[in-house]
Enzyme design. Structure first.
Site, short mmCIF file in Angstrom:
data_model
loop_
_atom_site.label_atom_id
_atom_site.label_comp_id
_atom_site.label_asym_id
_atom_site.label_seq_id
_atom_site.Cartn_x
_atom_site.Cartn_y
_atom_site.Cartn_z
N GLY A 34 2.31 70.85 15.87
CA GLY A 34 2.93 70.29 14.67
C GLY A 34 4.32 70.85 14.46
O GLY A 34 4.74 71.79 15.13
N CYS A 35 5.02 70.29 13.52
CA CYS A 35 6.35 70.80 13.12
C CYS A 35 6.58 70.37 11.68
O CYS A 35 5.66 70.42 10.87
CB CYS A 35 7.44 70.33 14.07
#
Length: 300
Positions: free
Chosen positions: A257-258
């Site tokens: 994720g980011c």
């Protein structure tokens, strides 16, 4: 026939007549108002293509390339910056880009890291919709020009294609409920944001959130710089070593994720090339900040 996930600019120049190229350049901007976007642009791809033009693409792009516009290919939701259309709706847009079933698609970006984040996001998207004849142009527009590739300005004249996706690959998508955020030590959750974002040196970017921290407990920091240099993806052997150094190996349960699912896509692609099966968390910090802020409980 299987194609390489990442191809070099010299190869693209040499095979220019046998591929279809999409410019995936995207300029970061605040998320559009959800209700306003839905009323004006949701599933109205012709309207979006007429009104949501990208200045960078118009100024310069690979000769004949259509623009895969993030502001059209996805839509904003309350929880996600890039909501995913149904296969039928996505197909309707991609047909307008002149894509035919069986085309070998070459996706590229520009700017920082050779534009690999945006190109990888588009790559992940096509794979999500079940299309595997797709590659990322390593180094993006600048590398293509250095390889004596031909560019143009303005809009390319594009005729409609027959692209059709009938299903999605949920094996590469992680939704909020799929990720054990309360026990991330049970999997390998890679946070692809910058160091400044990961440690909280810069604001989280969601001032209305009730989050008390900036990241999830037991998240592994794995920024895009681990797999990309200034001009594109690093060699596979270098990426293999980067994953190994973080204790990530083939067979692990990996979620990446980011902030909004763009930088994480480059790490996802590098992982796939290294034989590591991973899922992309599409919601990212954007979703966590408002829907599950209790999981953003660590900083420093």
């Amino acid at each position: 026939m299987a194609v390489e996930m990442i191809v070099e600019p010299k190869w693209v120049v040499q095979n220019f007549g046998n591929v279809r190229i999409l410019d995936c350049s995207w300029t970061f901007k605040p998320k559009a108002d959800v209700a306003e976007y839905k009323a004006k642009y949701y599933n109205k791809f012709g309207v979006g293509m007429n009104e949501l033009k990208n200045p960078e693409y118009l100024a310069e792009h690979i000769n004949g390339a259509a623009h895969f516009n993030f502001d059209i290919a996805y839509y904003p939701t309350e929880d996600e910056r890039f909501g995913l259309y149904t296969p039928e709706e996505f197909s309707s847009y991609v047909k307008r880009l002149g894509v035919f079933n069986g085309d070998h698609l070459i996706l590229y970006g520009r700017g920082k890291d050779g534009g690999m984040a945006a190109a990888s996001r588009a790559y992940w998207t096509f794979r999500y919709y079940g299309y595997t004849q797709v590659s990322v142009l390593n180094g993006g527009l600048e590398a293509f020009k250095l390889a004596q590739g031909v560019v143009q300005s303005g809009e390319s004249m594009i005729s409609g294609g027959n692209f059709e996706s009938k299903s999605v690959d949920n094996n590469i998508l992680a939704k909020l409920a799929d990720v054990p955020f309360g026990n991330l030590s049970s999997i390998k959750y890679l946070d692809a944001r910058s160091k400044e974002e990961f440690i909280g040196k810069v604001p989280i970017g969601y001032p209305d959130s009730k989050a008390e921290g900036v990241r999830c407990k037991d998240a592994i920091h794995f920024p895009i710089g681990e797999v990309c240099a200034a001009k594109g993806f690093k060699k596979k052997t270098d990426c293999d070593q980067a994953f190994a150094a973080k204790g990530i190996k083939v067979g692990d349960t990996v979620v990446i994720g980011c902030g909004i699912g763009v930088s994480a896509s480059a790490v996802w692609l590098a992982a796939a090339r290294s034989g590591i099966v991973a899922k992309l968390y599409n919601g990212g910090v954007h979703e966590l900040a408002y829907k599950a802020p209790q999981h953003l409980n660590t900083k420093g």
